[in-house]
Each structure stands twice: as C-alpha cells, then as structure tokens.
Design a protein around this motif. Structure first.
Motif, PDB file in Angstrom:
ATOM      1  N   TRP A  72     -16.094  29.589  10.174  1.00  0.00           N
ATOM      2  CA  TRP A  72     -15.441  30.901  10.256  1.00  0.00           C
ATOM      3  C   TRP A  72     -16.446  31.977   9.874  1.00  0.00           C
ATOM      4  N   PRO A  73     -16.340  33.190  10.454  1.00  0.00           N
ATOM      5  CA  PRO A  73     -17.306  34.235  10.104  1.00  0.00           C
ATOM      6  C   PRO A  73     -17.161  34.732   8.677  1.00  0.00           C
ATOM      7  N   ASP A  74     -15.928  34.855   8.179  1.00  0.00           N
ATOM      8  CA  ASP A  74     -15.742  35.373   6.826  1.00  0.00           C
ATOM      9  C   ASP A  74     -14.276  35.265   6.432  1.00  0.00           C
ATOM     10  N   THR A  75     -14.017  35.565   5.178  1.00  0.00           N
ATOM     11  CA  THR A  75     -12.649  35.674   4.693  1.00  0.00           C
ATOM     12  C   THR A  75     -11.967  36.869   5.346  1.00  0.00           C
ATOM     13  N   GLN A  76     -10.662  36.737   5.600  1.00  0.00           N
ATOM     14  CA  GLN A  76      -9.899  37.853   6.151  1.00  0.00           C
ATOM     15  C   GLN A  76      -8.964  38.419   5.083  1.00  0.00           C
ATOM     16  N   MET A  77      -9.133  39.686   4.800  1.00  0.00           N
ATOM     17  CA  MET A  77      -8.195  40.374   3.911  1.00  0.00           C
ATOM     18  C   MET A  77      -7.195  41.084   4.814  1.00  0.00           C
ATOM     19  N   VAL A  78      -6.067  40.443   5.050  1.00  0.00           N
ATOM     20  CA  VAL A  78      -5.073  40.968   5.979  1.00  0.00           C
ATOM     21  C   VAL A  78      -4.223  42.014   5.261  1.00  0.00           C
TER      22      VAL A  78
END
Length: 523
Positions: A326-332
């Motif tokens: 995955w490219p990075d963590t997602q802060m939704v």
C-alpha cells in the motif's frame, strides 16, 4: 524458488490457479493464468499449482504456457489416484523445468463409504500403487490424504507411511472441509511426524479451508506441529468459504516472527499488487475490511484512532502499509473524525487556523458529513472558501432505461438521463451499453464530461419493510486516483446514478478548486 531445508523456513504452495479457481465465478482463461502465475513467481511463492489437467483442456493449455515462461519455480498439477489421470498430468508437466505431481485420495470414513466405496485395505493399496507409479516417472511427488482431519489418526498414520514408502516427497494433510481446530491440527502433525517411519525424510504440508473462519489459524498451528509447507491462495479464494489466505499467513509469520520464528520467501511488498491483479482477473472484489489487502486495512476514521496515529503510528497499526504494497496509511475524514485529524489535514493543504477559526470550520465539516460519507481534500478547500454548500454540482432530474432484449427487439440497453447543472439549467443525454447500468453510466459520462473507470459496483437494501431503500456503492478510477461513491433511493438504478454523480461532482469540484488556484495534496 525455495530450496532451503532450514527448519525455520516455511514453503508457500499457491493453489490460486487450481483450488482458488474452483471458487464460483473465479475461472480464468489460460492467458489469464499465465499473467497470474507470473505475478505469483514475482511474489516469491515456492510452488504454483496450475490446475487439474485431467479435468479440462484449458488446464492442460495453461500448464504448457506457464511452463514455457517460469523456469525457476516449482510447477505442480493435481491428479486423482488413477493411472489415466497420472498419465495425463505427466504429459502436462513435460515442459516444466521443476515439475511436481500432486496425487490425492480420500481417507476419512465418510469419504471411504460414500465417495470411494472402498475399505481401509483398498485405500492403502491404492495409495501405495499410485504414488509408486507416479514416482517411477517423476522425482517430486506430493501425496494428499483428502479429509485428513476427519480420518482416524491410526489409519491416517498407515496412509502416510504407505505414501512415504512408495516414494512421496511431500505429505499434505488437508482440512478439506474446514472442520478442525488449531489444537487438533497441531497435535495431528506432531503425532504423525513423531511416529510414522520415514517422516523425517519428507516435507509435511497443511491445506486448510475456511468454513469456520479458522484456515489461517489452523495453518499456523500446523506449522507449530511441524508442517514446513502451507498451501493457500491469494485473497483466500477457493471452494465454499475459500482457503488459507496467503497474505494473512505470511504477514502473521512476519509481524509475529519473535513468537513463531519462521520465515518465508515471499516479497511482502508485492502482496497488494498481486491481490489487486487477481481481483481484476476474476472480477471478485476484495471486501474492504479484509486483513492486509482490504481497502480499509490501513484506513482510520475514528477520531480517537486518528489522534493516536498522529502521535505515533504504532498506536493503531502493527505493520506499515508500505511493507505489503500500500502507498500509505489513509486518514479518512468522515462522521467519526475528530478536530485533530481535520486540523492535520488542513495543515497538509497549507491552511493554518486559529482555534476559533478551526472551531467554525469543524462545525461546517460535521454538517457536510451528514450529507456525504467521506470528506475529500477538495471538500475541505471549498469549506475554507465557504463554497461547500454553494456549488451542488449536477443533479438527476429524470431518467429512462430501456433494458433491451427480445421483447423490444433491441440488442443493447439504452439510457436517457436529464440533469440539471450547477446553474439550474436542464439538458439530456442518451447512451447505449451492455446492460442498463452500463448504459446509465455511459449517459452520465456523456452528460458531465467525466469518464470514470468502474472498479467495483454493489447494490443492497438499507432498512426494513416499506421503509427499505436501495443503496449503491461503487469504486471508480479517474486518472491515477480511486474514488468511492454512494447513492440511496427507493429505486436501485436511481441509487446507482446518484452514486455515480457523487463521484463526478467531487471530481468537478476538484477541477474548480485547481482553476481557482487551490493546491490539492495527496491523501
């Protein structure tokens, strides 16, 4: 290719192309299998089971194509304990540089009585006869005792002994129907490896199904019991509830290495790309909350979690998203997000606010969350310019669907949509498609000028009885970005149109923000 005999190395036997393909709706053409096999080799699996040659010409063709390309990975095919099957499999393996013949026979009382109509003596004779026959023609022979976990342990020991004596190099003990528990399978492997003559000269393998949701747990327990090969599939696809998900097993061994002390040859950074490739090939989307490869595996919306993540990643993540591809963590940003996450995202976009300004924007943010599930960067920018509610984008005024077919004499479906633009002016567009939804989306694309590539599409009911509504959820790709849209209506086709417009309007707002001089940062 894993040639290590290290007691701390677990071989990964991938059966995505054979058992995985048996999952309803997951069949692949020979060229598709070649593409997937190439990805599996790049992932680092040790053995690729390409199919069941005696079952179809397609499997034989796939094996031949894969064998021409992959020269450093062991390629296996499945065969029943029948000489005709084995001969067919041997012919299919002729072009392979590292061939393995995988023969199987049921051993449990239920299978012996109702499937095979054989007694114990006949099963033992067949195992020895056919494993020996296979071994006379090929050096690498794997034997599987189908339904091993429901077989009497003393008889299973006799079967394993017969297979080893006949020349099997790998012994697979499958939990064919996902019946066992970690404690049971761990003890089964320990007992057989300790007591069966010759067990120390072969590799023991586990093949666990997920009917009770225990496939990965049982596979890990089998390793603790002495198994040094685990069979599974990408995304866990397979018969019924599927197989042990390779990505989950590999990351369990990696993240908890201090506990298990076992390694694999998998390049974990290739996990997500491989998962996504399979999903595209078979048309089966991965559930969003699936471990490791699900879209939500590294996504955080809860304000408490986001606040912790902003302080230290380790508060709510036990592995880095980059480690699995995955490219990075997602802060939704959504209804459950807190001020800290909104402030952090605004700062990333270049906005530094005083406390009173942040409080005002946060109130607007919360109001927007009542209208849409996810708030994007462009939405935040519009909030900063007090434009979030002023530009509503395109709205659906009406639609007409002709689903085609013999009744109307039409070959393809057609859809006519009437939209109102942001200025309130109405206009219509008509398009054809392979079905009503395809035609609808084509008409919407023509009307808005936004051409979206559909990745996944689902409809389901929300609520009960007369109050029930249809909800449509879709994932689309626009350029290099992926978007999710949601729409609800009494009519599922209308809900689908609203979901499509949800995304299109968001993209158009982003365009307007860029034209206005805004800078959109990557999420």
């Amino acid at each position: 290719m894993n040639t290590s005999t290290s007691p701390n190395n677990v071989r990964i036997f991938d059966t995505t192309l054979r058992d995985g393909e048996q999952s309803p709706g997951c069949s692949m053409t020979p060229p598709q299998k070649v593409v997937m096999a190439r990805a599996l080799a790049e992932l680092g699996v040790d053995v690729i089971e390409t199919g069941f040659p005696a079952s179809s010409q397609s499997d034989r063709e796939a094996m031949a194509l894969i064998a021409r390309e992959l020269r450093d990975t062991t390629l296996a095919v499945l065969s029943r304990c029948l000489e005709a099957d084995i001969d067919t499999s041997l012919r299919a393996l002729e072009g392979a540089a590292r061939p393995r013949l995988h023969v199987f026979l049921s051993t449990s009382p239920l299978h012996r009585e109702y499937k095979l109509r054989m007694n114990k003596a006949q099963v033992l004779d067949s195992v020895h006869k056919h494993v020996a026959y296979a071994r006379r023609h090929i050096d690498d022979v794997e034997f599987s005792a189908e339904d091993a976990t429901r077989t009497e342990i003393d008889f299973l020991a006799q079967v394993v002994e017969a297979a080893i004596a006949a020349g099997a190099t790998t012994i697979n003990l499958p939990d064919t129907v996902g019946f066992t528990t970690p404690e049971e399978i761990r003890e089964m492997f320990r007992k057989l490896i300790a007591e069966v003559p010759g067990a120390g000269n072969v590799v023991f393998s586990a093949h666990c199904h997920n009917d009770l949701g225990l496939a990965v747990a049982n596979s890990l327990a089998a390793i603790e019991g002495g198994a040094r090969q685990v069979e599974g599939s990408i995304n866990g696809i397979g018969e019924r509830a599927g197989n042990c998900a390779i990505e989950e097993l590999v990351m369990a061994l990696k993240v908890r290495n201090a506990f298990y002390n076992f390694d694999t040859n998998i390049d974990a950074r290739r996990i997500v790309p491989t998962s996504q490739l399979l999903s595209r090939l078979v048309g089966m989307p991965v559930q969003r909350n699936k471990a490791v490869v699900g879209a939500n595996a590294f996504a955080h919306e809860s304000g408490i979690h986001q606040h912790g993540m902003l302080r230290h990643r380790g508060t709510y993540e036990i592995m880095r998203p980059q480690d699995v591809g995955w490219p990075d963590t997602q802060m939704v940003l959504g209804r459950h997000s807190g001020r800290a996450a909104v402030e952090a995202r605004l700062r990333a976009l270049g906005y530094w606010l005083e406390d009173d300004e942040l409080a005002a924007v946060f109130e607007q943010f919360k109001a927007l969350c009542e209208k849409q599930r996810v708030v994007t960067d462009s939405d935040l920018q519009l909030l900063m310019h007090d434009d979030a509610s002023g530009n509503q984008g395109y709205r659906l005024a009406s639609m007409t669907i002709n689903d085609g077919g013999a009744r109307t004499g039409d070959i393809r479906a057609s859809a006519t949509v009437e939209l109102s633009d942001p200025n309130g002016e109405r206009f219509t567009e008509t398009a054809n498609g392979d079905g009503p939804v395809d035609a609808l989306f084509s008409a919407l694309a023509a009307a808005t000028g936004v051409d979206l590539v559909l990745e996944s599409y689902q409809v389901h009911s929300v609520g009960l009885g007369a109050d029930a509504r249809g909800e449509a959820n879709l994932s689309v790709r626009y350029g290099d970005e992926e978007y999710d849209g949601t729409g609800t209506s009494k009519d599922v086709i209308e809900a689908s149109a609203l979901a499509w417009l949800d995304v299109a309007n968001r993209i158009l707002r982003e365009r307007n923000a860029v034209r206005a001089g805004g800078v959109i940062a990557a999420a």
